[in-house]
Design an enzyme around this catalytic site. Structure first.
Site, short mmCIF file in Angstrom:
data_model
loop_
_atom_site.label_atom_id
_atom_site.label_comp_id
_atom_site.label_asym_id
_atom_site.label_seq_id
_atom_site.Cartn_x
_atom_site.Cartn_y
_atom_site.Cartn_z
CG LEU A 260 -1.99 -1.04 1.35
CD1 LEU A 260 -2.78 -0.85 2.64
CD2 LEU A 260 -2.93 -1.00 0.16
CG ASP A 261 0.34 4.20 -2.92
OD1 ASP A 261 1.14 3.36 -3.36
OD2 ASP A 261 -0.57 4.72 -3.60
CB VAL A 262 3.75 6.34 2.40
CG1 VAL A 262 3.49 7.63 1.61
CG2 VAL A 262 4.19 6.65 3.82
#
Length: 232
Positions: free
Chosen positions: A100-102
């Site tokens: 998942l993106d930050v």
């Protein structure tokens, strides 16, 4: 398994440090000091270092509700890593099953079982991943109908040679969507909505296949049950 490898697997020692520890007489097998790194040991042996028994760590399968501001990468950058939230021995050996993106929150799976990870992430298995998406602009009327149709047929995203796999879009409100994907392209959810002229302001993954976050609070984690592991 060689004794020096066993020490590396059960402690923070490198192979060279493990050999030095043995040469100093710090390592015993079944009560006998062993200095030969090539000595073979298995689960039947009692291996100690400085008198403390050591045990191999088995395969682990973990579910985490990832908060924003935490990275899924293997090396620390500007943000803390997801594995640093896991209170298990040798968390550095855990790898995220997809990322998942930050700034994206929600369900992340971690394991040190590479074959299981591949089963979960392989597009051939069509493992559905459900996301809750908050949009900058309302998606209604004919624009919504076109979006549902386009997502179901597949979109050709910029820089890609093949369209996305069919995805299911359901609106919870004018600006909150539920999107189910069966693959995991780079920044896919954000790119899909950008392709229809909208912008994702918040993104949360609710489930992967049969696994859902349920009551797991943000930042918390738990190990998967045998049935949950076998579901993949």
């Amino acid at each position: 398994m060689r004794l020096d490898r066993f020490l590396c697997e059960t402690t923070d020692l490198t192979r060279s440090l493990a050999k030095k520890a043995m040469h100093r007489g710090e390592v015993s097998v079944d009560g006998e000091v062993i200095t030969n790194p090539a000595t073979q040991v298995d689960e039947r042996h009692v291996v100690t270092w400085h008198g403390e028994p050591l045990a191999l760590v088995g395969l682990r399968y973990v579910m985490l509700n990832k908060p924003a501001g935490v990275e899924c990468s293997a090396r620390r950058g500007l943000y803390p890593l997801v594995r640093e939230l896991i209170d298990l021995p040798h968390p550095e050996r855990l790898q995220t099953v997809g990322r998942l993106d930050v700034d994206t929150t929600g369900l992340v799976l971690l394991t040190d079982d590479g074959q299981w990870s591949h089963r979960v992430t392989s597009p051939k298995r069509r493992c559905g991943k459900v996301y809750r998406v908050t949009l900058a602009e309302p998606l209604e009327g004919q624009a919504l109908e076109r979006a549902i149709e386009g997502f179901a047929e597949g979109l050709l995203l910029e820089g890609e040679e093949k369209p996305t796999r069919p995805a299911e879009l359901v609106m919870r409100s004018a600006t909150e969507a539920e999107l189910t994907l069966h693959e995991g392209k780079y920044h896919q959810v954000k790119r899909m909505f950008a392709a229809i002229g909208n912008h994702v302001t918040a993104l949360h993954r609710e489930s992967i296949g049969p696994l859902a976050l349920g009551e797991l609070a943000e930042g918390d984690w738990r190990e998967l049950s045998a049935d949950e592991i076998a579901a993949f």
